[in-house]
Design a protein around this motif. Structure first.
Motif, PDB file in Angstrom:
ATOM      1  N   PHE A 110       6.328 -86.418  51.951  1.00  0.00           N
ATOM      2  CA  PHE A 110       7.656 -86.530  51.351  1.00  0.00           C
ATOM      3  C   PHE A 110       7.879 -87.916  50.783  1.00  0.00           C
ATOM      4  N   TYR A 111       8.871 -87.995  49.914  1.00  0.00           N
ATOM      5  CA  TYR A 111       9.326 -89.269  49.361  1.00  0.00           C
ATOM      6  C   TYR A 111      10.847 -89.295  49.420  1.00  0.00           C
ATOM      7  N   THR A 112      11.387 -90.448  49.737  1.00  0.00           N
ATOM      8  CA  THR A 112      12.829 -90.652  49.642  1.00  0.00           C
ATOM      9  C   THR A 112      13.055 -92.028  49.032  1.00  0.00           C
ATOM     10  N   PRO A 113      14.128 -92.210  48.256  1.00  0.00           N
ATOM     11  CA  PRO A 113      14.337 -93.488  47.579  1.00  0.00           C
ATOM     12  C   PRO A 113      14.467 -94.667  48.539  1.00  0.00           C
ATOM     13  N   ALA A 114      14.412 -95.857  47.966  1.00  0.00           N
ATOM     14  CA  ALA A 114      14.325 -97.093  48.753  1.00  0.00           C
ATOM     15  C   ALA A 114      15.676 -97.595  49.249  1.00  0.00           C
ATOM     16  N   PHE A 115      16.719 -96.784  49.177  1.00  0.00           N
ATOM     17  CA  PHE A 115      18.054 -97.234  49.561  1.00  0.00           C
ATOM     18  C   PHE A 115      18.736 -96.185  50.441  1.00  0.00           C
ATOM     19  N   TYR A 116      19.577 -96.669  51.352  1.00  0.00           N
ATOM     20  CA  TYR A 116      20.308 -95.737  52.208  1.00  0.00           C
ATOM     21  C   TYR A 116      21.674 -96.303  52.563  1.00  0.00           C
ATOM     22  N   VAL A 117      22.532 -95.402  53.038  1.00  0.00           N
ATOM     23  CA  VAL A 117      23.867 -95.762  53.498  1.00  0.00           C
ATOM     24  C   VAL A 117      23.950 -95.443  54.983  1.00  0.00           C
ATOM     25  N   ASP A 118      24.510 -96.373  55.762  1.00  0.00           N
ATOM     26  CA  ASP A 118      24.711 -96.141  57.181  1.00  0.00           C
ATOM     27  C   ASP A 118      25.944 -95.262  57.372  1.00  0.00           C
ATOM     28  N   MET A 119      25.785 -94.159  58.094  1.00  0.00           N
ATOM     29  CA  MET A 119      26.876 -93.196  58.197  1.00  0.00           C
ATOM     30  C   MET A 119      28.041 -93.699  59.041  1.00  0.00           C
ATOM     31  N   THR A 120      27.770 -94.551  60.009  1.00  0.00           N
ATOM     32  CA  THR A 120      28.861 -95.134  60.792  1.00  0.00           C
ATOM     33  C   THR A 120      29.713 -96.034  59.919  1.00  0.00           C
ATOM     34  N   GLU A 121      29.077 -96.841  59.092  1.00  0.00           N
ATOM     35  CA  GLU A 121      29.811 -97.718  58.188  1.00  0.00           C
ATOM     36  C   GLU A 121      30.622 -96.907  57.179  1.00  0.00           C
ATOM     37  N   LEU A 122      30.021 -95.839  56.664  1.00  0.00           N
ATOM     38  CA  LEU A 122      30.737 -94.995  55.715  1.00  0.00           C
ATOM     39  C   LEU A 122      31.962 -94.367  56.376  1.00  0.00           C
ATOM     40  N   ALA A 123      31.796 -93.901  57.597  1.00  0.00           N
ATOM     41  CA  ALA A 123      32.920 -93.284  58.307  1.00  0.00           C
ATOM     42  C   ALA A 123      34.065 -94.270  58.507  1.00  0.00           C
ATOM     43  N   LEU A 124      33.735 -95.485  58.893  1.00  0.00           N
ATOM     44  CA  LEU A 124      34.778 -96.476  59.143  1.00  0.00           C
ATOM     45  C   LEU A 124      35.545 -96.803  57.869  1.00  0.00           C
ATOM     46  N   VAL A 125      34.844 -96.941  56.749  1.00  0.00           N
ATOM     47  CA  VAL A 125      35.516 -97.217  55.476  1.00  0.00           C
ATOM     48  C   VAL A 125      36.379 -96.032  55.062  1.00  0.00           C
ATOM     49  N   ARG A 126      35.937 -94.831  55.357  1.00  0.00           N
ATOM     50  CA  ARG A 126      36.700 -93.621  55.000  1.00  0.00           C
ATOM     51  C   ARG A 126      37.777 -93.292  56.046  1.00  0.00           C
ATOM     52  N   GLU A 127      37.883 -94.158  57.077  1.00  0.00           N
ATOM     53  CA  GLU A 127      38.873 -93.983  58.154  1.00  0.00           C
ATOM     54  C   GLU A 127      38.674 -92.642  58.865  1.00  0.00           C
ATOM     55  N   ILE A 128      37.412 -92.376  59.175  1.00  0.00           N
ATOM     56  CA  ILE A 128      37.008 -91.170  59.896  1.00  0.00           C
ATOM     57  C   ILE A 128      36.305 -91.607  61.177  1.00  0.00           C
ATOM     58  N   ASP A 129      36.479 -90.852  62.243  1.00  0.00           N
ATOM     59  CA  ASP A 129      35.763 -91.124  63.488  1.00  0.00           C
ATOM     60  C   ASP A 129      34.263 -91.003  63.228  1.00  0.00           C
ATOM     61  N   PRO A 130      33.487 -92.074  63.440  1.00  0.00           N
ATOM     62  CA  PRO A 130      32.041 -92.012  63.175  1.00  0.00           C
ATOM     63  C   PRO A 130      31.335 -90.874  63.894  1.00  0.00           C
ATOM     64  N   ASN A 131      31.854 -90.454  65.049  1.00  0.00           N
ATOM     65  CA  ASN A 131      31.228 -89.360  65.785  1.00  0.00           C
ATOM     66  C   ASN A 131      31.225 -88.061  64.999  1.00  0.00           C
ATOM     67  N   LYS A 132      32.157 -87.914  64.068  1.00  0.00           N
ATOM     68  CA  LYS A 132      32.182 -86.705  63.244  1.00  0.00           C
ATOM     69  C   LYS A 132      30.945 -86.622  62.357  1.00  0.00           C
ATOM     70  N   PHE A 133      30.403 -87.786  61.999  1.00  0.00           N
ATOM     71  CA  PHE A 133      29.183 -87.816  61.189  1.00  0.00           C
ATOM     72  C   PHE A 133      27.935 -87.823  62.066  1.00  0.00           C
ATOM     73  N   THR A 134      27.881 -88.726  63.042  1.00  0.00           N
ATOM     74  CA  THR A 134      26.661 -88.913  63.824  1.00  0.00           C
ATOM     75  C   THR A 134      26.439 -87.827  64.872  1.00  0.00           C
ATOM     76  N   ILE A 135      27.531 -87.253  65.389  1.00  0.00           N
ATOM     77  CA  ILE A 135      27.426 -86.185  66.380  1.00  0.00           C
ATOM     78  C   ILE A 135      27.842 -84.838  65.788  1.00  0.00           C
ATOM     79  N   GLY A 136      28.982 -84.811  65.114  1.00  0.00           N
ATOM     80  CA  GLY A 136      29.527 -83.558  64.601  1.00  0.00           C
ATOM     81  C   GLY A 136      28.606 -82.840  63.632  1.00  0.00           C
ATOM     82  N   ILE A 137      28.038 -83.562  62.661  1.00  0.00           N
ATOM     83  CA  ILE A 137      27.083 -82.940  61.741  1.00  0.00           C
ATOM     84  C   ILE A 137      25.654 -83.439  61.970  1.00  0.00           C
TER      85      ILE A 137
END
Length: 389
Positions: free
Chosen positions: A10-37
């Motif tokens: 497989f190949y994936t591009p050289a950049f990524y977004v941290d889901m906890t950081e994204l959740a905090l900026v979106r004012e969402i509980d990070p657990n909804k991303f890291t645990i929920g999905i």
């Protein structure tokens, strides 16, 4: 004659977004991303990467010169196509230096496309046993910034070389498939983003799996405990777990524990990449092969493929003697370890970058992306690709 996957990567591009950081900026509980999905990181494709370049990058390092001379069919499965007419596999054929007397086509049926490609490949090899077929699933999952689907985005490609007498996994002729005309996920030709009915799509995924599994049992009578592992299409990693939970209690407790642990291992790459549509099921296979050291020749792996709209399929394969010598675990782990984390602000800025839609000349600095194969711009409506090495 055995037919199946000889090599896979497989190949994936050289950049990524941290889901906890994204959740905090979106004012969402990070657990909804890291645990929920069940997502930790989300791969991000820069403007230099598309379905063509990612597919070519996925295959680049696993093909030998002998492979390139033996490939007679190149299949690109994607729902992120770049042209309404010309198959992206034609660009890939050139970028990889595959011998000219080969067919090159593109397949579309949402996330099911690569499985359709594998079936075509098996049929071709059965008639031409000395040939090889390259099947690529390559996609960018995009739903828009600050949308309900943002957390299930991702980008990447899986390349599979199919042949007779495969050295990785031999695929059985035990497919069970199902088609129903539903609108759980779709992207009209005029839209940049897909439309999805999230809850309904989840319900249909589970309905398809349960229905197909029941038919598979009726036709082949293979108990759950006969499988070493099941691999699933993973739009997010908790999705496959929901399906496995529907049948897990049919197996003895010890087998349940083994299947659940192997499922977890099969999701590790997806947790750090996100949804790659057509390649997602096969990324789960790679993750299992790379992380489960107890696998051995003869182990049976089950596969559930699902493409919204919808088509689903279940089939199986057996690992081959010496398969561990033909997987490139260190290459995969180095690829993930060397990615660059984007700040949320940088991610949002890059997300808004677009190629011109009027065919005007557009140039991209070739040093902006460390990938071997990349898009460098557009000239007179024609995409310009380079291979750096």
């Amino acid at each position: 004659m055995k037919i199946g996957i000889d090599k896979i990567s497989f190949y994936t591009p050289a950049f990524y977004v941290d889901m906890t950081e994204l959740a905090l900026v979106r004012e969402i509980d990070p657990n909804k991303f890291t645990i929920g999905i069940g997502q930790d990181k989300m791969a991000f494709a820069p403007i230099t990467q598309d379905a063509v370049t990612m597919g070519a990058n996925a295959a680049l390092d696993i093909l030998t010169e002998e492979d390139r001379q033996s490939i007679e069919l190149v299949i690109l499965a994607t729902e992120s196509g770049i042209d309404q007419s010309k198959a992206g596999s034609i660009y890939i054929h050139r970028l990889l230096g595959i011998q000219p007397f080969a067919r090159s086509i593109e397949i579309k049926e949402a996330c099911y496309g690569a499985t359709a490609g594998i079936n075509l490949a098996k049929d071709y090899i059965a008639k031409h046993p000395n040939s090889k077929v390259l099947v690529i699933g390559s996609d960018i999952a995009r739903y828009g910034l600050d949308t309900p689907g943002e957390a299930t985005q991702g980008a990447g490609a899986v390349a599979m070389l199919l042949s007779a007498n495969p050295r990785c996994i031999a695929l059985e002729d035990d497919q069970v498939f199902l088609t129903e005309d539903i609108m759980d996920f779709w992207r009209p030709v005029y839209s940049e983003y897909a439309y999805v009915q999230g809850k309904y799509s989840t319900e249909q995924y589970l309905h398809f799996f349960e229905t197909i599994w029941a038919e598979y049992q009726r036709k082949f009578n293979q108990p759950l405990e006969s499988f070493t592992a099941l691999c699933f299409h993973l739009p997010y990693t908790k999705m496959g777990k929901k399906a496995l939970d529907l049948i897990i209690e049919s197996a003895p407790v010890a087998d349940q524990e083994r299947l659940l642990e192997n499922y977890r291992l099969s999701t590790l790459y997806s947790r750090n990449i996100g949804n790659i549509y057509t390649g997602s099921l096969y990324l789960s296979l790679i993750s299992l092969l790379d992380h489960q050291s107890q696998l051995k020749a003869g182990n049976k792996i089950g596969f559930f493929s699902y493409g919204s709209g919808a088509v689903g399929e279940f089939f199986s394969g057996h690992l081959q003697e010496g398969f561990k010598e033909h997987i490139v675990t260190s290459q995969h782990q180095n690829l993930l370890a060397n990615r660059t984390k984007l700040s949320i602000a940088d991610y949002e800025t890059r997300f808004k970058q677009e190629l011109p839609k009027d065919g005007s000349t557009f140039e991209i600095d070739a040093t902006s992306d460390p990938a071997s194969i990349m898009l460098t711009g557009i000239t007179e409506h024609m995409r310009q690709y380079i291979r750096k090495d």
